[in-house]
Write a protein that holds these residues in place. Sequence first.
Motif, short mmCIF file in Angstrom:
data_model
loop_
_atom_site.label_atom_id
_atom_site.label_comp_id
_atom_site.label_asym_id
_atom_site.label_seq_id
_atom_site.Cartn_x
_atom_site.Cartn_y
_atom_site.Cartn_z
N THR A 68 0.84 -1.21 0.00
CA THR A 68 0.00 0.00 0.00
C THR A 68 0.87 1.26 0.00
O THR A 68 0.62 2.20 -0.76
N LEU A 69 1.91 1.26 0.83
CA LEU A 69 2.83 2.40 0.85
C LEU A 69 3.51 2.57 -0.50
O LEU A 69 3.68 3.70 -0.99
N ALA A 70 3.91 1.46 -1.12
CA ALA A 70 4.59 1.54 -2.41
C ALA A 70 3.66 2.07 -3.50
O ALA A 70 4.05 2.92 -4.32
N LEU A 71 2.42 1.60 -3.52
CA LEU A 71 1.49 2.03 -4.55
C LEU A 71 1.04 3.48 -4.33
O LEU A 71 0.83 4.23 -5.29
N ALA A 72 0.85 3.87 -3.06
CA ALA A 72 0.45 5.25 -2.78
C ALA A 72 1.59 6.22 -3.10
O ALA A 72 1.34 7.37 -3.49
N ASP A 73 2.83 5.77 -2.95
CA ASP A 73 4.03 6.53 -3.29
C ASP A 73 3.97 7.96 -2.75
O ASP A 73 3.72 8.92 -3.49
N VAL A 74 4.22 8.06 -1.45
CA VAL A 74 4.11 9.36 -0.78
C VAL A 74 5.13 10.37 -1.28
O VAL A 74 5.01 11.56 -0.99
N SER A 75 6.14 9.90 -2.02
CA SER A 75 7.15 10.84 -2.53
C SER A 75 6.64 11.62 -3.74
O SER A 75 7.27 12.59 -4.17
N VAL A 76 5.52 11.19 -4.30
CA VAL A 76 4.95 11.87 -5.48
C VAL A 76 3.57 12.41 -5.11
O VAL A 76 2.74 11.67 -4.55
N PRO A 77 3.29 13.69 -5.39
CA PRO A 77 1.97 14.25 -5.04
C PRO A 77 0.85 13.53 -5.81
O PRO A 77 0.96 13.25 -7.00
N GLY A 78 -0.22 13.25 -5.08
CA GLY A 78 -1.39 12.66 -5.71
C GLY A 78 -1.29 11.15 -5.85
O GLY A 78 -0.21 10.58 -5.89
N ILE A 79 -2.47 10.53 -5.90
CA ILE A 79 -2.57 9.07 -6.09
C ILE A 79 -3.41 8.83 -7.33
O ILE A 79 -4.46 9.44 -7.52
N ASP A 80 -2.92 7.95 -8.19
CA ASP A 80 -3.67 7.59 -9.40
C ASP A 80 -5.05 7.07 -8.99
O ASP A 80 -5.15 6.12 -8.21
N PRO A 81 -6.13 7.67 -9.48
CA PRO A 81 -7.48 7.21 -9.10
C PRO A 81 -7.70 5.72 -9.37
O PRO A 81 -8.44 5.07 -8.63
#
Length: 209
Positions: free
Chosen positions: A119-132
């Motif tokens: 979940t952390l990897a897919l959310a990728d907090v280093s990049v703004p926004g999450i792919d819908p």
Amino acid sequence: MSQPPALHDKALQDLSFIRRTMEGAASFTDVPGWGLVVAGVIAFATAFLADRQPTPERWLAMWLAAAAAAASLSGALMWRKMRRRVVDAGDERRALLNVPARKFLLSLLPALLVGAVLTLALADVSVPGIDPRIAERVLPGMWLLLYGLGITTAGAFSIRAVPIMGLGFIILGAVALFIPALDGDLMMALGFGGLQVGFGLLIARRHGG
């Protein structure tokens, strides 16, 4: 030259061995039925509210908060059920985390840990926004699959209803991943809500709460 153990010492050793063997062969029956029901009700409410969130970030935050609340309440109810088992047995020295409990938890936790890391990897907090698409399809399917995997594996050391519930999660997770037209929150409600409430009531009725 060593002396052979006294007869009563040998008897105590044999009894201890028999007790450990019997404990190791037993099933973990402290799965909290009411804890599953509570977690299911939280999932129903969260699915309703999460579907109305304006951004994937708020959607994810809502589901993570729900998971933390459900895990805390279910864990507390499981501890209470385990504690009651020890008290009812009349042996305060008996460990809460006996062999079946340790087998159950050690089989469940790796799948949950993998789910958190992915979940952390897919959310990728280093990049703004999450792919819908991640929030609407991938995360619901992945969470259902991994939770089902953990429940099914751990259920091998528990009562029959537990692995059957786990298989239900796996099926719903696969459906959520490969049929994009289905709503992710609906699948989460069916799995974390419907399956947990249904099997929770069954376990509470047949296995002491």
